[in-house]
Design a protein around this motif. Structure first.
Motif, PDB file in Angstrom:
ATOM      1  N   PHE A 198       0.816  -1.210   0.000  1.00 59.20           N
ATOM      2  CA  PHE A 198       0.000   0.000   0.000  1.00 59.20           C
ATOM      3  C   PHE A 198       0.850   1.260   0.000  1.00 59.20           C
ATOM      4  CE2 PHE A 198      -2.847  -3.243   1.670  1.00 59.20           C
ATOM      5  CZ  PHE A 198      -3.960  -3.041   0.863  1.00 59.20           C
ATOM      6  N   LEU A 199       2.093   1.157   0.442  1.00 61.64           N
ATOM      7  CA  LEU A 199       2.988   2.304   0.386  1.00 61.64           C
ATOM      8  C   LEU A 199       3.255   2.719  -1.047  1.00 61.64           C
ATOM      9  CD1 LEU A 199       5.589   1.152   3.061  1.00 61.64           C
ATOM     10  CD2 LEU A 199       3.732   2.787   3.383  1.00 61.64           C
ATOM     11  N   LEU A 200       3.161   1.779  -1.965  1.00 59.26           N
ATOM     12  CA  LEU A 200       3.390   2.068  -3.373  1.00 59.26           C
ATOM     13  C   LEU A 200       2.086   2.165  -4.158  1.00 59.26           C
ATOM     14  CD1 LEU A 200       5.559   2.543  -5.481  1.00 59.26           C
ATOM     15  CD2 LEU A 200       5.681   0.092  -5.841  1.00 59.26           C
ATOM     16  N   ILE A 201       1.097   1.360  -3.785  1.00 57.29           N
ATOM     17  CA  ILE A 201      -0.158   1.335  -4.534  1.00 57.29           C
ATOM     18  C   ILE A 201      -0.875   2.673  -4.476  1.00 57.29           C
ATOM     19  CG2 ILE A 201      -2.518   0.431  -4.514  1.00 57.29           C
ATOM     20  CD1 ILE A 201      -1.416  -2.294  -3.969  1.00 57.29           C
ATOM     21  N   MET A 202      -1.006   3.253  -3.287  1.00 52.52           N
ATOM     22  CA  MET A 202      -1.846   4.437  -3.117  1.00 52.52           C
ATOM     23  C   MET A 202      -1.365   5.638  -3.930  1.00 52.52           C
ATOM     24  SD  MET A 202      -4.235   3.166  -1.544  1.00 52.52           S
ATOM     25  CE  MET A 202      -5.197   4.676  -1.452  1.00 52.52           C
ATOM     26  N   SER A 241       7.847   8.230  -5.785  1.00 53.53           N
ATOM     27  CA  SER A 241       7.164   7.149  -5.058  1.00 53.53           C
ATOM     28  C   SER A 241       8.004   5.879  -5.079  1.00 53.53           C
ATOM     29  CB  SER A 241       5.791   6.881  -5.678  1.00 53.53           C
ATOM     30  OG  SER A 241       4.954   8.001  -5.582  1.00 53.53           O
ATOM     31  N   LEU A 242       8.584   5.579  -6.239  1.00 52.38           N
ATOM     32  CA  LEU A 242       9.425   4.387  -6.348  1.00 52.38           C
ATOM     33  C   LEU A 242      10.706   4.528  -5.528  1.00 52.38           C
ATOM     34  CD1 LEU A 242       8.985   3.715 -10.166  1.00 52.38           C
ATOM     35  CD2 LEU A 242       8.218   2.209  -8.333  1.00 52.38           C
ATOM     36  N   ILE A 243      11.284   5.723  -5.518  1.00 47.55           N
ATOM     37  CA  ILE A 243      12.510   5.949  -4.738  1.00 47.55           C
ATOM     38  C   ILE A 243      12.227   5.805  -3.247  1.00 47.55           C
ATOM     39  CG2 ILE A 243      14.188   7.706  -4.048  1.00 47.55           C
ATOM     40  CD1 ILE A 243      14.009   8.765  -6.952  1.00 47.55           C
ATOM     41  N   VAL A 244      11.122   6.414  -2.798  1.00 47.74           N
ATOM     42  CA  VAL A 244      10.752   6.311  -1.381  1.00 47.74           C
ATOM     43  C   VAL A 244      10.493   4.858  -1.009  1.00 47.74           C
ATOM     44  CG1 VAL A 244       8.979   6.879   0.320  1.00 47.74           C
ATOM     45  CG2 VAL A 244       9.857   8.658  -1.189  1.00 47.74           C
ATOM     46  N   TYR A 245       9.765   4.151  -1.861  1.00 45.28           N
ATOM     47  CA  TYR A 245       9.470   2.748  -1.577  1.00 45.28           C
ATOM     48  C   TYR A 245      10.748   1.919  -1.548  1.00 45.28           C
ATOM     49  CZ  TYR A 245       7.472  -1.873  -1.783  1.00 45.28           C
ATOM     50  OH  TYR A 245       7.154  -3.178  -1.507  1.00 45.28           O
ATOM     51  N   GLN A 246      11.660   2.202  -2.487  1.00 46.36           N
ATOM     52  CA  GLN A 246      12.939   1.481  -2.516  1.00 46.36           C
ATOM     53  C   GLN A 246      13.717   1.689  -1.227  1.00 46.36           C
ATOM     54  OE1 GLN A 246      16.150   2.861  -5.193  1.00 46.36           O
ATOM     55  NE2 GLN A 246      16.092   0.829  -6.091  1.00 46.36           N
ATOM     56  N   ASN A 247      13.723   2.922  -0.732  1.00 50.24           N
ATOM     57  CA  ASN A 247      14.422   3.203   0.525  1.00 50.24           C
ATOM     58  C   ASN A 247      13.751   2.517   1.709  1.00 50.24           C
ATOM     59  OD1 ASN A 247      16.362   4.809  -0.696  1.00 50.24           O
ATOM     60  ND2 ASN A 247      15.147   6.671  -0.502  1.00 50.24           N
ATOM     61  N   ILE A 248      12.422   2.436   1.681  1.00 50.42           N
ATOM     62  CA  ILE A 248      11.700   1.732   2.751  1.00 50.42           C
ATOM     63  C   ILE A 248      12.057   0.250   2.742  1.00 50.42           C
ATOM     64  CG2 ILE A 248       9.410   0.992   3.533  1.00 50.42           C
ATOM     65  CD1 ILE A 248       8.368   3.730   2.615  1.00 50.42           C
ATOM     66  N   ILE A 249      12.101  -0.350   1.552  1.00 43.66           N
ATOM     67  CA  ILE A 249      12.472  -1.766   1.429  1.00 43.66           C
ATOM     68  C   ILE A 249      13.893  -1.992   1.939  1.00 43.66           C
ATOM     69  CG2 ILE A 249      12.962  -3.611  -0.215  1.00 43.66           C
ATOM     70  CD1 ILE A 249      10.020  -3.262   0.326  1.00 43.66           C
ATOM     71  N   LYS A 250      14.800  -1.072   1.584  1.00 41.53           N
ATOM     72  CA  LYS A 250      16.181  -1.199   2.070  1.00 41.53           C
ATOM     73  C   LYS A 250      16.240  -1.074   3.582  1.00 41.53           C
ATOM     74  CE  LYS A 250      18.552   0.465  -2.083  1.00 41.53           C
ATOM     75  NZ  LYS A 250      19.402   1.549  -2.660  1.00 41.53           N
ATOM     76  N   SER A 251      15.432  -0.159   4.134  1.00 43.31           N
ATOM     77  CA  SER A 251      15.406   0.022   5.586  1.00 43.31           C
ATOM     78  C   SER A 251      14.874  -1.223   6.287  1.00 43.31           C
ATOM     79  CB  SER A 251      14.545   1.231   5.944  1.00 43.31           C
ATOM     80  OG  SER A 251      14.441   1.390   7.333  1.00 43.31           O
TER      81      SER A 251
END
Length: 433
Positions: free
Chosen positions: A159-163, A216-226
């Motif tokens: 949902f972090l990426l979908i919304m 959105s993709l960059i933020v999501y990528q950083n969240i996944i890395k975190s």
């Protein structure tokens, strides 16, 4: 003939080529093998959908999305939430590309001499081809820079990426319907007189939508890395905890061994006196007692690594208390970190001991084996389990940790369940240097 081609070509591009590209990039984003039989089947379904819904754009668009989601879930066996997310991403990228191309198309039409209308008969096909080319370039860029993060999509993180992506898609469709509409009025002298468009404002919105997709993709990528970093930290903490426990046990046994060696002269003196007095039975009992003490000083398992010996001895001691039969044939290579061994063996054996203790004592059995062939090292741990368990249970934290360690060594983990036997195989690719 040319007239028929001009009518058919745009529909072929939009309702056959575009869906095939959606399916192709879906497979690439999910690491699924793209097969031409799937391509053909999906193209046929897309054409059938077009024949029934081409007069209703909104219904057609929604059904196209549902078709891709359903096909990927049912045929390609992908998870529903992931299918929804990637479908929304694909259609959002297409909508942004379509919006930017549409904007420039209107601007060109409003500034050319519309008395020369010959080129306009090819406008639809050219428009769709440019949009598709732009979309392919954008999707390739996303695949190259964000592909790993998209593959890692799982659970509520979706949902972090979908919304935000879905919001971009909705805004693009609102712009298309409320500003552009479905009707264009051309004047031979004035160009496009309807709809009246503020090109700077719309261009600003399109650029913002374009940027938002990437942010959105960059933020999501950083969240996944975190999240991955946090999991790694937790894994290291668990490794350190197990390491300390088994090092303490090894240290205790070492101290006991030193004490035994210190007292060995006294033991020999006692035995000598007993034999001098012809007390052979007492001497035998004393020797038996010394043998029991010496057994307790050494580990019951010999793997070539004192830390692993301590770990397995501790686990097997617990298993024997539960009347579980143990078979162990394991020599560990030196190329794998001791803490990683602790994670793999402790989690796998804990699960095996818990499950074995739930069945009758006569069937309780755990087998641990290790085999090395070249750079490949395989550990197999299997145990009897309850016969009513027909499906492999969901992975818990322990199995996820095992999988992480396997992946660290470019290996993999495989679980098998058949005829009341649970088996976990772990492959490690190790260096010979």
């Amino acid at each position: 003939m040319e007239r028929i081609l001009l009518l058919i070509l745009p529909n072929v591009l939009y309702y056959i080529l575009l869906p095939i590209l959606f399916l192709y990039f879906f497979c690439r984003y999910c690491n699924i093998c793209f097969l031409w039989k799937h391509c053909f089947c999906y193209a046929v379904l897309s054409v059938i959908l077009f024949l029934f819904t081409h007069q209703y754009y909104h219904i057609s668009l929604a059904l196209e999305m549902l078709l891709l989601i359903a096909y990927c879930c049912v045929i390609l066996k992908e998870k529903l939430l992931k299918s929804i997310m990637i479908t929304i991403l694909l259609f959002s990228v297409y909508s942004v590309c379509n919006g930017i191309v549409q904007l420039f198309s209107f601007w060109i039409l409003s500034n050319i001499d519309t008395t020369k209308m010959a080129i306009l008969q090819y406008a639809d096909s050219i428009y769709i081809l440019i949009t598709i080319f732009f979309m392919i370039c954008l999707l390739w860029i996303i695949l190259i820079y964000f592909g790993k993060s998209i593959v890692a999509v799982n659970g509520l993180h979706l949902f972090l990426l979908i919304m935000p992506i879905f919001f971009i898609f909705v805004v693009e469709e609102l712009i298309r319907n409320t500003i552009y509409g479905d009707t264009i009025v051309l004047d031979s002298k004035l160009g496009i007189v309807f709809p009246v468009i503020n090109y700077i404002e719309i261009l600003f919105l399109q650029v913002i939508a374009f940027i938002c997709i990437f942010t959105s993709l960059i933020v999501y990528q950083n969240i996944i890395k975190s999240i991955s970093a946090n999991q790694t930290i937790q894994l290291l903490k668990q490794q350190n905890h197990f390491q300390q426990i088994y090092m303490q046990e090894a240290q205790t046994r070492y101290q006991q061994t030193r004490s035994f060696r210190h007292d060995i002269k006294n033991h020999i003196t006692v035995l000598s006196e007993l034999l001098k007095q012809n007390l052979s039975q007492e001497a035998y009992q004393y020797l038996y007692h010394m043998e029991e003490i010496s057994k307790n000083l050494s580990f019951t398992v010999q793997t070539g690594n004192v830390v692993i010996d301590a770990l397995l001895s501790s686990k097997f001691s617990v298993a024997k208390q539960k009347n579980i039969t143990i078979k162990c044939d394991l020599i560990v290579p030196k190329n794998i970190n001791e803490m990683d061994w602790c994670i793999v063996l402790s989690n796998a054996l804990d699960n095996a001991i818990i499950e074995s203790s739930m069945i009758t004592e006569q069937k309780r059995y755990i087998c641990v084996t290790g085999t090395q062939k070249g750079n490949f090292y395989v550990i197999c741990i299997k145990n009897n389990c309850r016969e009513e368990i027909k499906n492999i249970p969901d992975m818990g934290i322990g199995l996820y940790n095992i999988q992480s360690v396997c992946e660290k060594y470019n290996g993999t983990m495989h679980i098998k369940l058949e005829q009341g036997m649970y088996q976990i195989d772990m492959l490690f690719i190790i260096s010979q240097q």
